[in-house]
Design a protein around this motif. Structure first.
Motif, mmCIF file in Angstrom:
data_model
loop_
_atom_site.group_PDB
_atom_site.id
_atom_site.type_symbol
_atom_site.label_atom_id
_atom_site.label_comp_id
_atom_site.label_asym_id
_atom_site.label_seq_id
_atom_site.Cartn_x
_atom_site.Cartn_y
_atom_site.Cartn_z
ATOM 1 N N VAL A 53 0.780 -1.169 0.099
ATOM 2 C CA VAL A 53 0.105 -0.075 -0.019
ATOM 3 C C VAL A 53 0.795 1.144 -0.079
ATOM 4 N N ALA A 54 0.725 2.103 -0.969
ATOM 5 C CA ALA A 54 1.702 3.333 -1.080
ATOM 6 C C ALA A 54 0.694 4.691 -1.428
ATOM 7 N N SER A 55 1.270 5.785 -0.868
ATOM 8 C CA SER A 55 0.610 6.900 -1.024
ATOM 9 C C SER A 55 0.226 7.125 -2.798
ATOM 10 N N ALA B 145 -5.471 8.019 7.273
ATOM 11 C CA ALA B 145 -5.057 6.426 7.700
ATOM 12 C C ALA B 145 -6.118 5.419 7.249
ATOM 13 N N ALA B 146 -7.318 5.924 7.325
ATOM 14 C CA ALA B 146 -8.360 5.255 6.898
ATOM 15 C C ALA B 146 -8.505 4.681 5.551
ATOM 16 N N HIS B 147 -7.766 5.413 4.772
ATOM 17 C CA HIS B 147 -7.876 5.039 3.293
ATOM 18 C C HIS B 147 -6.602 3.936 3.214
ATOM 19 N N VAL B 148 -5.712 3.748 4.025
ATOM 20 C CA VAL B 148 -4.723 2.920 4.083
ATOM 21 C C VAL B 148 -5.283 1.733 4.659
ATOM 22 N N GLN B 149 -6.122 1.773 5.730
ATOM 23 C CA GLN B 149 -6.517 0.817 6.232
ATOM 24 C C GLN B 149 -7.559 -0.224 5.195
ATOM 25 N N ALA B 150 -8.315 0.688 4.669
ATOM 26 C CA ALA B 150 -9.277 0.091 3.794
ATOM 27 C C ALA B 150 -8.783 -0.794 2.571
ATOM 28 N N LYS C 94 0.304 3.965 13.653
ATOM 29 C CA LYS C 94 -0.447 2.881 14.533
ATOM 30 C C LYS C 94 -0.944 1.986 14.008
ATOM 31 N N LEU C 95 -1.525 2.221 12.710
ATOM 32 C CA LEU C 95 -2.027 1.088 11.875
ATOM 33 C C LEU C 95 -1.257 0.012 11.405
ATOM 34 N N CYS C 96 0.067 0.515 11.024
ATOM 35 C CA CYS C 96 1.149 -0.636 10.720
ATOM 36 C C CYS C 96 1.583 -1.373 11.968
#
Length: 414
Positions: free
Chosen positions: A103-105, A134-139, A168-170
């Motif tokens: 997952v990348a920006s 961060a929610a977009h990364v989590q999804a 925090k997600l990672c």
């Protein structure tokens, strides 16, 4: 030893023995390194003792630079490469396998975005997301996700990633968190503070600062539990687990890919790093002044700089960074060609480089983001009129005067 990072970097070469009492580590250009016994050579080769075996894996000069970068990032270790792109590509080649997911920006530097496209052709899946949340990364996460890659401040539109939230997600999911901190530099921010596993720099930019050397680096913050990472080879699971990942990056990335930082360029970068803080303080001050000036110009429709209250991530940048950086971009109003603006500038250099002591600028859509096409540029919020400015350390008055005369000439034409 002094605790202030500026003083520590300045005197880093004196942490170990220095040949002939020199205050700066000398340049070592040897390719091969000999030992008194075969047993000594074997011990170095197998990683049982420190030393050098062949110049492709590094040399005493680049080792000194690696120590300086580790000090800057409060890291357990660093591996240097020939360029920043070599650092990114070699690291991912060393740590990823076919079927892995990244997952990348989606707000990535042009060549990094190009590399992500190449990665998909090699059997890895890449999801590009809006990393400002961060929610977009989590999804986008999947069971096969191995790492998340973001830039602190996007080049050239200056979006600031949700660095803390993604960290925090990672940590929650046990993912490698790789942060390209080139635009913020260690003077403004240490990604370790938000949980980064690996920190990447294009050393060619602000850390060198003088536009006279190419280099890149990957630093391990010591926060990631490498004993949980499935792709580490048994040969590199030696000693403390905090060293395993970087050892595989050095062996399977630097050694096998061959993207070695030359001793001469490593020596120049190490010297440039000593004045990083002084240069960044001046460049950031100039950038703030120029951004505020541009915001008041009738021929400018938008200015993108984290130090402006109008910036979408201004509050985040203020909370995370010591200052707002030396990179900004702006869009001209309809009818004003960005090339005309650049051609009217006399002091500012028309160049694709950034992080230099000298201010440079370019028309983004026609140069560094031209290859990706209009559709992808639109997804990255790159307007056709966007001009990127890498602000240097010139006199503020001279810099503003140059932009003033350029816009004055354009206004007279209109």
């Amino acid at each position: 030893m002094a605790k202030d990072i500026i003083t520590r970097i300045l005197h880093a070469d004196r942490l170990g023995s220095v040949e002939h009492g020199a205050v700066l580590k000398p340049l070592h250009i040897a390719t091969a390194y000999g030992y008194s016994t075969a047993e000594e050579l074997t011990a170095v080769f197998q990683g049982e003792r420190s030393g050098h075996v062949y110049g492709r894996q590094g040399n005493p000069t680049t080792a000194v630079l690696e120590t300086k970068i580790s000090l800057m990032e409060d890291a357990v270790g660093t591996v240097c490469f020939a360029t920043g792109m070599a650092a990114i590509c070699s690291t991912m080649m060393a740590l990823l396998k076919k079927g892995d997911h990244v997952v990348a920006s989606r707000f990535l530097f042009g060549n990094t975005a190009s590399w992500m496209n190449t990665l998909t052709q090699m059997g890895c899946e890449v999801s590009l997301v809006d990393a400002t949340q961060a929610a977009h990364v989590q999804a986008a996460l999947r069971p096969e996700t191995r790492l998340v890659f973001v830039e602190t401040v996007a080049n050239p539109r200056t979006q600031v990633a949700d660095l803390e939230g993604i960290g925090k997600l990672c940590a929650q999911h046990g993912l490698l968190y790789v942060v390209d901190s080139t635009m913020s530099t260690p003077h403004l921010f240490q990604p370790k503070a938000v949980g980064a596993s690996l920190v990447m720099h294009s050393l060619s930019k602000s850390i060198c600062g003088h536009g006279n050397a190419l280099g890149g680096s990957i630093s391990d913050t010591g926060l990631f539990d490498w004993s949980r990472y499935p792709h580490l080879l048994p040969a590199y699971r030696k000693g403390p687990p905090t060293t395993w990942g970087l050892l595989q990056i050095r062996k399977k990335g630097l050694r096998d890919m061959g993207a070695t930082l030359s001793a001469e360029h490593g020596h120049r970068i190490a010297a440039g790093a000593e004045t990083l803080s002084l240069r960044m303080e001046r460049a950031c001050s100039n950038a703030r002044a120029l951004a505020e000036w541009l915001q008041a110009q009738p021929l400018v429709s938008k200015v993108h700089y984290p130090g402006l209250a109008s910036h979408a991530q201004h509050a985040r940048a203020k909370a995370l960074f010591k200052d707002f950086g030396a990179l900004l971009s702006f869009e001209t109003v309809d009818g004003v060609d960005p090339s005309e603006v650049l051609n009217a500038l006399e002091l500012v250099i028309k160049s694709s480089h950034l992080g230099d002591n000298r201010t440079s600028a370019l028309p983004v859509a026609r140069t560094i983001f031209w290859e990706m096409g209009a559709e992808q540029r639109a997804s990255m919020e790159i307007a056709d009129s966007l001009i990127r400015v890498s602000v240097g350390i010139e006199s503020r008055e001279d810099l503003l005067a140059d932009f003033g005369q350029a816009f004055g000439r354009l206004a007279q034409r209109g």
